[in-house]
Design a protein around this motif. Structure first.
Motif, short mmCIF file in Angstrom:
data_model
loop_
_atom_site.label_atom_id
_atom_site.label_comp_id
_atom_site.label_asym_id
_atom_site.label_seq_id
_atom_site.Cartn_x
_atom_site.Cartn_y
_atom_site.Cartn_z
N GLY A 12 0.79 -1.21 0.00
CA GLY A 12 0.00 0.00 0.00
C GLY A 12 0.83 1.27 0.00
N THR A 13 0.12 2.39 -0.02
CA THR A 13 0.74 3.71 0.04
C THR A 13 -0.03 4.56 1.04
OG1 THR A 13 -0.63 4.53 -1.79
CG2 THR A 13 1.53 3.61 -2.36
N GLY A 14 0.59 5.63 1.47
CA GLY A 14 -0.03 6.53 2.43
C GLY A 14 0.76 6.56 3.72
N PRO A 15 0.17 7.11 4.78
CA PRO A 15 0.85 7.10 6.08
C PRO A 15 1.21 5.66 6.48
CG PRO A 15 -1.11 8.48 6.16
CD PRO A 15 -1.15 7.74 4.85
N LEU A 74 13.06 0.23 8.90
CA LEU A 74 12.36 1.43 8.43
C LEU A 74 13.31 2.35 7.67
CD1 LEU A 74 10.07 2.24 11.50
CD2 LEU A 74 9.58 0.81 9.50
N ASP A 75 14.53 2.48 8.14
CA ASP A 75 15.52 3.27 7.41
C ASP A 75 15.76 2.68 6.03
OD1 ASP A 75 15.82 4.97 9.56
OD2 ASP A 75 17.65 4.00 10.30
N ALA A 76 15.88 1.36 5.97
CA ALA A 76 16.22 0.69 4.71
C ALA A 76 15.12 0.81 3.67
CB ALA A 76 16.54 -0.78 4.97
N ARG A 81 8.33 8.10 9.25
CA ARG A 81 7.43 8.16 10.40
C ARG A 81 6.37 7.09 10.24
NH1 ARG A 81 7.78 12.51 13.54
NH2 ARG A 81 5.73 12.08 14.42
N ALA A 82 5.82 6.63 11.38
CA ALA A 82 4.81 5.58 11.32
C ALA A 82 4.00 5.57 12.61
CB ALA A 82 5.45 4.21 11.12
N THR A 83 2.82 5.01 12.51
CA THR A 83 2.10 4.55 13.69
C THR A 83 2.46 3.08 13.87
OG1 THR A 83 0.26 6.09 13.45
CG2 THR A 83 -0.17 4.08 14.69
N ARG A 104 10.14 9.45 15.41
CA ARG A 104 9.78 8.65 14.24
C ARG A 104 8.33 8.16 14.30
NH1 ARG A 104 14.49 6.39 11.85
NH2 ARG A 104 13.08 5.70 10.19
N LEU A 105 7.64 8.39 15.41
CA LEU A 105 6.31 7.81 15.61
C LEU A 105 5.22 8.87 15.59
CD1 LEU A 105 7.91 5.27 16.35
CD2 LEU A 105 6.34 4.93 18.27
N ASP A 106 4.17 8.58 14.80
CA ASP A 106 2.95 9.38 14.87
C ASP A 106 2.08 8.93 16.04
OD1 ASP A 106 3.47 10.93 12.56
OD2 ASP A 106 2.79 9.28 11.28
N GLY A 107 2.08 7.64 16.32
CA GLY A 107 1.28 7.10 17.40
C GLY A 107 1.70 5.68 17.70
N ILE A 108 1.16 5.13 18.78
CA ILE A 108 1.53 3.78 19.22
C ILE A 108 0.27 3.06 19.68
CG2 ILE A 108 2.17 4.72 21.48
CD1 ILE A 108 4.18 2.49 21.78
N VAL A 109 0.05 1.87 19.15
CA VAL A 109 -1.08 1.02 19.54
C VAL A 109 -0.52 -0.17 20.31
CG1 VAL A 109 -3.05 -0.34 18.78
CG2 VAL A 109 -2.38 1.71 17.50
N LEU A 110 -0.97 -0.32 21.54
CA LEU A 110 -0.49 -1.38 22.42
C LEU A 110 -1.62 -2.38 22.62
CD1 LEU A 110 1.32 0.91 25.00
CD2 LEU A 110 2.35 -0.37 23.11
#
Length: 259
Positions: A12-15, A74-76, A81-83, A104-110
């Motif tokens: 996919g594409t997008g955030p 993620l660098d590679a 940035r990511a959730t 590097r984080l927009d948000g975190i889901v635990l």
């Protein structure tokens, strides 16, 4: 960009949404989320070191070392940035990212995870489990864990339980043992999470034998103003047992976090 170090799915594409699996699973556990959420997001799901198709890297893999390997991936692949969505052990890795790589984080889901400090008894149990896995393979460990993974309704559904059991049995003993030893040394996230900067969403089932109500309440209390979703009748695998509700919650949260 460098060559990715971890086996992974990237759709996919997008955030970006990054999914981190639990123990002793692989990125295969996120197949429903890869299919459902790649219409709106760039969805990345790695096999953590020593799991799935990623080779083991050391005899002891701390949660911080696992997080560093995710950052390297993620660098590679060019994700700035990511959730991040982490389940169980993956939630601990997500906490490390949220604490050490907040930029590097927009948000975190635990999901179905814990912030409880490790006790001497737990540490000894995890070290013993690591030794048993290395000596005897994954069968006994799988037999001990599997009956506790699902809520009562999902536990009767072989379409859910058989693929997870198969993934567990195929897990490499060296990687599983290394992560168990790492978890036996994990830091006190209950204390550390008060400084978490990215917004957080906690997802848990009320029939989870591992992340019990007490464990979830402790996690929620440790976080700065998290969103919380409790799923009735659901066990330790909410992304599979309540896929629709799980995906909807992650989608809405990730939209807000990235916006």
């Amino acid at each position: 960009m460098s060559v990715p170090t971890l086996a992974h799915e990237d759709r996919g594409t997008g955030p970006a949404l990054v999914f981190l699996h639990g123990h002793p699973f692989s990125r295969a556990m996120w197949a429903p989320q890869l299919a459902a959420l790649s219409d709106e997001f760039r969805v990345v799901a790695p096999d953590l070191p020593g799991y799935g198709e990623s080779p083991p890297l050391a005899q002891i893999m701390s949660m911080r070392r696992l997080a560093d390997e995710v950052v390297a991936l993620l660098d590679a692949i060019g994700v700035e940035r990511a959730t991040v969505v982490g389940l169980s052990m993956g939630g601990l890795v997500a906490m490390e990212l949220g604490l050490g790589n907040a930029d590097r984080l927009d948000g975190i889901v635990l999901a179905a995870t814990t912030a409880a400090p490790v006790t001497d008894e737990e540490a000894a149990r995890r070290r013993a489990a690591a030794e048993e896995i290395e000596a005897k393979g994954m069968l006994g460990h799988t037999a001990e864990m599997l009956p506790r993974l699902f809520g009562p309704e999902a536990a009767r559904d072989p379409a859910l339980t058989v693929p997870i059991a198969t993934t567990m049995l195929r897990s490499g003993p060296a990687g599983a043992a290394a992560a168990l030893r790492g978890r036996a040394r994990r830091p006190d996230y209950e204390r550390l999470l008060r400084d978490l900067r990215p917004p957080a969403l906690v997802i848990a089932g009320d029939r989870d034998a591992y992340s019990t109500k007490e464990v979830v309440d402790q996690l929620v209390a440790a976080l700065p103003d998290p969103e919380v979703l409790i799923l009735p009748g659901i066990g330790h695998m909410p992304n599979l047992e309540a896929q629709g509700a799980f995906d909807d919650a992650v989608r809405c949260f990730a939209r807000r976090a990235a916006g």
